[in-house]
Motif scaffolding. Structure first.
Motif, short mmCIF file in Angstrom:
data_model
loop_
_atom_site.label_atom_id
_atom_site.label_comp_id
_atom_site.label_asym_id
_atom_site.label_seq_id
_atom_site.Cartn_x
_atom_site.Cartn_y
_atom_site.Cartn_z
N LEU A 1 -22.75 -55.27 -25.87
CA LEU A 1 -22.62 -55.00 -24.44
C LEU A 1 -22.09 -53.59 -24.20
N GLU A 2 -21.06 -53.22 -24.95
CA GLU A 2 -20.43 -51.91 -24.79
C GLU A 2 -21.38 -50.78 -25.18
N LEU A 3 -22.12 -50.94 -26.30
CA LEU A 3 -23.04 -49.89 -26.74
C LEU A 3 -24.21 -49.74 -25.78
N ASP A 4 -24.72 -50.86 -25.27
CA ASP A 4 -25.82 -50.80 -24.31
C ASP A 4 -25.39 -50.04 -23.05
N PHE A 5 -24.18 -50.33 -22.56
CA PHE A 5 -23.69 -49.60 -21.38
C PHE A 5 -23.56 -48.11 -21.68
N TRP A 6 -22.95 -47.78 -22.82
CA TRP A 6 -22.71 -46.37 -23.18
C TRP A 6 -24.01 -45.58 -23.20
N ASN A 7 -25.04 -46.12 -23.82
CA ASN A 7 -26.32 -45.41 -23.89
C ASN A 7 -26.95 -45.25 -22.51
N ARG A 8 -26.90 -46.30 -21.70
CA ARG A 8 -27.46 -46.21 -20.35
C ARG A 8 -26.67 -45.24 -19.49
N TRP A 9 -25.37 -45.26 -19.65
CA TRP A 9 -24.49 -44.40 -18.84
C TRP A 9 -24.73 -42.93 -19.17
N LEU A 10 -24.83 -42.61 -20.45
CA LEU A 10 -25.10 -41.22 -20.85
C LEU A 10 -26.46 -40.76 -20.32
N GLU A 11 -27.44 -41.64 -20.40
CA GLU A 11 -28.77 -41.29 -19.91
C GLU A 11 -28.75 -41.02 -18.41
N ARG A 12 -27.99 -41.83 -17.68
CA ARG A 12 -27.88 -41.63 -16.23
C ARG A 12 -27.15 -40.32 -15.92
N GLY B 1 -27.79 -34.81 -13.93
CA GLY B 1 -27.22 -33.48 -14.09
C GLY B 1 -25.75 -33.44 -13.77
N ASP B 2 -25.01 -34.45 -14.20
CA ASP B 2 -23.60 -34.56 -13.84
C ASP B 2 -22.81 -33.36 -14.37
N PRO B 3 -21.96 -32.76 -13.56
CA PRO B 3 -21.19 -31.59 -14.00
C PRO B 3 -20.23 -31.88 -15.14
N MET B 4 -19.87 -33.13 -15.34
CA MET B 4 -18.98 -33.45 -16.46
C MET B 4 -19.65 -33.15 -17.80
N LEU B 5 -20.97 -33.33 -17.86
CA LEU B 5 -21.69 -33.00 -19.09
C LEU B 5 -21.64 -31.51 -19.36
N ALA B 6 -21.77 -30.71 -18.30
CA ALA B 6 -21.69 -29.26 -18.46
C ALA B 6 -20.30 -28.85 -18.94
N ALA B 7 -19.27 -29.55 -18.42
CA ALA B 7 -17.90 -29.24 -18.84
C ALA B 7 -17.71 -29.54 -20.33
N LEU B 8 -18.27 -30.65 -20.78
CA LEU B 8 -18.20 -30.97 -22.21
C LEU B 8 -18.93 -29.93 -23.04
N GLY B 9 -20.12 -29.56 -22.59
CA GLY B 9 -20.89 -28.54 -23.31
C GLY B 9 -20.13 -27.23 -23.40
N GLY B 10 -19.37 -26.91 -22.36
CA GLY B 10 -18.61 -25.67 -22.35
C GLY B 10 -17.52 -25.61 -23.40
N VAL B 11 -17.07 -26.77 -23.87
CA VAL B 11 -16.06 -26.79 -24.93
C VAL B 11 -16.66 -27.29 -26.25
N GLY B 12 -17.99 -27.26 -26.32
CA GLY B 12 -18.66 -27.57 -27.58
C GLY B 12 -18.63 -29.01 -28.01
N VAL B 13 -18.57 -29.93 -27.06
CA VAL B 13 -18.51 -31.36 -27.40
C VAL B 13 -19.82 -32.03 -27.02
N ASP B 14 -20.45 -32.67 -28.01
CA ASP B 14 -21.65 -33.46 -27.76
C ASP B 14 -21.21 -34.84 -27.27
N PRO B 15 -21.59 -35.24 -26.06
CA PRO B 15 -21.12 -36.54 -25.53
C PRO B 15 -21.50 -37.71 -26.42
N ARG B 16 -22.60 -37.59 -27.16
CA ARG B 16 -23.02 -38.69 -28.04
C ARG B 16 -22.01 -38.92 -29.16
#
Length: 344
Positions: free
Chosen positions: A145-156, A161-176
């Motif tokens: 259940l948790e993994l299914d949510f995580w994958n769907r949430w990241l895809e959404r 184009g959520d700005p939080m992803l850009a913030a992670l990218g700015g510090v070199g972190v792959d959300p996956r």
């Protein structure tokens, strides 16, 4: 002359405490004891004493942490009641109470803490703000259940184009790469994580020190791969030299990513692979020691500051994911064991 009688076993040193468990029925007691010390026996004895005193069996709740322990507790309580009925006088009020409790045994709650919480929530769903027909998610199904949510949430997040992803990218972190951290956060929903801001480190001095070491190492590297292969430090030098050419080390995230996996153990040398003469071997050893010093004396402070800078950015991302996951579980009436505990 009479035969010597067998020596009776002495009473346990904590016999007074054990007796109190069976007699002081109006006091809440905390019992701390090791495995096999008789906790379950004392608990069953206290329950039997409550029945004898007149406590209805449907007013008794005994909670454990595992199904195995709950089954054992129920079995021993039932056997205890049967023994009291079998050995007691039929006209004794206590015997009659034991008999009534035995017949109504199913009215008592003898089960796990999670089952107890689920029972409370089903009795008070409106107060808890949940669907009364909620489904309990087992440990076996929780991970899926948790993994299914995580994958769907990241895809959404990516699709929007959520700005939080850009913030992670700015510090070199792959959300996956944060899935394990997400699982850890949702395992401890009652923990508050500090989110204080911290400035990014100035890496210029660290970068110059590393580039100086690399230039020295590159000048010493054999032109061809040694017969027994590149040693540990050679591999590190070759990797860092490549990264310096293809990455922008003026970018803090890129530079810190390059040095993040450096350890003193990875900078060890096999001296004879650097050259056969004594001076070359000595120079290779000194180079290894200088790399180790760079890691502990210079790079460590930079990386500590870098992690402190990244931490609130990463944690805000994970906490948002945890909140969205909790909201989805409530909306779909799927509650894990942690939900049962907190909601109850």
């Amino acid at each position: 002359m009479s035969a010597t009688s067998a020596k009776e076993p002495s009473a346990p040193a904590d016999q007074k405490a054990r007796d109190r468990i069976l007699t002081d029925l109006d006091t809440n007691l905390l019992v701390e004891a090791g495995a096999g010390s008789g906790k379950t026996t004392s608990l069953v004895g206290r329950m039997l004493a409550l029945v004898a005193r007149g406590t209805p069996v449907d007013r008794i709740a005994a909670v454990t942490f595992t199904r195995k322990a709950a089954n054992e507790l129920r079995e021993r309580f039932q056997l205890g009641l049967e023994e009291k009925v079998r050995t007691g006088a039929p006209d004794d009020p206590a015997t009659q109470r034991y008999d009534a409790a035995l017949r109504d045994l199913d009215a008592a709650f003898l089960g796990t803490i999670h089952a107890f919480c689920a029972r409370l929530l089903r009795e008070r769903p409106l107060e808890a703000g949940i669907d009364p027909n909620f489904q309990e998610v087992t440990d076996e199904d929780w991970a899926e259940l948790e993994l299914d949510f995580w994958n769907r949430w990241l895809e959404r997040m990516k699709r929007d184009g959520d700005p939080m992803l850009a913030a992670l990218g700015g510090v070199g972190v792959d959300p996956r790469s944060l899935h394990k951290a997400f699982a850890k956060v949702i395992d401890f929903p009652d923990v508050e994580f500090p989110l204080g801001e911290s400035a990014a480190p100035d890496v210029s001095d660290c970068r110059r020190a590393l580039e100086k070491l690399l230039a020295r190492a590159e000048a010493m590297l054999p032109r061809a791969e040694p017969e027994k292969g590149w040693d540990k430090l050679m591999k590190v030098v070759r990797r860092l030299s490549l990264l310096r050419r293809i990455r922008d080390w003026g970018d803090v995230a890129e530079f810190c990513a390059a040095i993040e996996e450096l350890t003193a153990g990875k900078c060890e040398v096999t001296q004879n692979r650097w050259g056969a003469d004594r001076e070359t071997k000595k120079a290779a050893k000194a180079l290894s020691e200088d790399f180790a010093s760079f890691i502990t004396d210079i790079a460590a402070d930079v990386l500590r500051c870098w992690r402190e800078h990244r931490y609130p950015i990463v944690m805000r991302f994970l906490l948002r994911a945890a909140r969205d996951f909790a909201a989805e579980r409530l909306a779909t009436a799927q509650l894990g064991f942690g939900d049962l505990l907190l909601l109850a």
